[in-house]
Write an enzyme that holds these catalytic residues in place. Structure first.
Site, PDB file in Angstrom:
ATOM      1  N   SER A 148       0.836  -1.194   0.000  1.00 58.28           N
ATOM      2  CA  SER A 148       0.000   0.000   0.000  1.00 58.28           C
ATOM      3  C   SER A 148       0.878   1.255   0.000  1.00 58.28           C
ATOM      4  CB  SER A 148      -0.970  -0.054   1.193  1.00 58.28           C
ATOM      5  OG  SER A 148      -2.014   0.871   1.057  1.00 58.28           O
TER       6      SER A 148
ATOM      7  N   ASP B  37      -8.332  -5.695  -5.821  1.00 61.43           N
ATOM      8  CA  ASP B  37      -7.759  -4.656  -4.956  1.00 61.43           C
ATOM      9  C   ASP B  37      -8.023  -3.284  -5.573  1.00 61.43           C
ATOM     10  OD1 ASP B  37      -6.142  -2.935  -3.473  1.00 61.43           O
ATOM     11  OD2 ASP B  37      -4.400  -4.262  -3.492  1.00 61.43           O
TER      12      ASP B  37
ATOM     13  N   HIS C   9      -7.485  -5.733  -0.812  1.00 60.63           N
ATOM     14  CA  HIS C   9      -6.300  -4.904  -0.562  1.00 60.63           C
ATOM     15  C   HIS C   9      -5.601  -5.286   0.734  1.00 60.63           C
ATOM     16  CE1 HIS C   9      -3.550  -1.568  -0.712  1.00 60.63           C
ATOM     17  NE2 HIS C   9      -3.941  -1.159   0.485  1.00 60.63           N
TER      18      HIS C   9
END
EC number: 3.1.1.73
Length: 281
Positions: A154, A215, A268
């Site tokens: 991320s 995601d 995610h």
């Protein structure tokens, strides 16, 4: 039912459009195992490196209070590697960086002509640049035969990408693994990463940009704001395994970014069955 289209439909779409060469199914067991190992370290960064392999030791902490950028420089003597890992979003301060889409010139890397990167992540990079470079240089001086590995998930993925680009001006033995990486820069930056790490050549690449089913974070920031993904995407679908990894060339082919995911979703926060910071693996 998973919220993404079947590979059969994807391959049909590609055969009618960009061509089957845009997507390749399956990677080697060795490459898959390595990707999962780096995902473990990236997810463990959310919880102070819980349950990482016992062969890995910490060489130093990366932290800036103003930006709340967190990371570590690690050493794996069994593999002769110096590993830099960045934690992903873990605070409101980090979230402010995430949402600063204004592009910033990549001034710390003048070799990257015309390059601009995500403004929030560049602020994060500037806040820890001296720490990262100092710790890596210290370890590289002590262990000159060790290679460098940089990873993150991320926000941490974009930090890893920017760090790798920066360190490539000094070191030529860098391999990068990112997970759920947002778009990190403009076309000039993406091209620089592609060339430096041979990111569009799966047979020679040193940059593994890994995504998962639908995601939503790799869809951000939007291309309408001048952002472009670099390199080949390594798209993981379920059930997890080397034959369910797809190599997708370019930014907008029918892989993760085409699955309709939006923002932070289940796909995610969980990669290869490991949730960020859960430490249950």
């Amino acid at each position: 039912m998973k919220n993404f289209v079947s590979m059969h439909a994807i391959l049909l779409a590609c055969s009618a459009g960009a061509g089957l060469a845009a997507i390749t199914q399956g990677i080697s067991e060795g490459t898959y195992s390595r990707i999962v190992e780096m995902a473990t370290i990236s997810q463990a960064a959310y919880a102070n490196l819980c349950n990482i392999p016992s062969t890995i030791t910490s060489a130093g902490k990366i932290y800036n209070a103003e930006t709340d950028i967190n990371g570590w420089v690690l050493r794996d003597d069994s593999r002769q590697e110096i590993i830099t890992v960045f934690r992903g979003t873990g605070s409101d301060t980090n979230l402010q960086l995430d949402t600063n889409y204004t592009q910033a010139p990549f001034d710390t890397l003048p070799q990257c002509s015309g390059c601009a990167v995500h403004g929030g992540y560049y602020v994060g990079w500037i806040s820890v640049k001296d720490q990262v470079e100092g710790l890596v240089q210290q370890q590289a001086s002590q262990y000159p035969d060790y290679s460098l590995v940089i990873t993150g998930h991320s926000l941490g993925a974009s930090m890893a990408a920017i760090t790798a680009a920066q360190l490539s001006a000094t070191y030529n033995n860098i391999t990068v693994y990112t997970f759920g990486e947002p778009r990190t820069g403009n076309q000039a930056y993406a091209s620089y990463v592609d060339e430096t790490f041979q990111a569009t050549n799966p047979d020679a690449t040193k940059f593994y940009r890994v995504t998962h089913t639908n995601d939503g974070i790799p869809n951000l920031p939007p291309t309408s704001q001048g952002y472009v993904h670099h390199g080949t995407e390594y798209w993981s679908v379920e059930p997890h395994g080397p034959q369910n990894m797809y190599l997708c060339l370019g930014d907008e082919v029918q892989c993760c970014e085409a699955q309709g995911g939006q923002g932070v979703n289940d796909a995610h926060v969980t990669y290869f069955g490991m949730a960020s910071g859960a430490c249950t693996w």
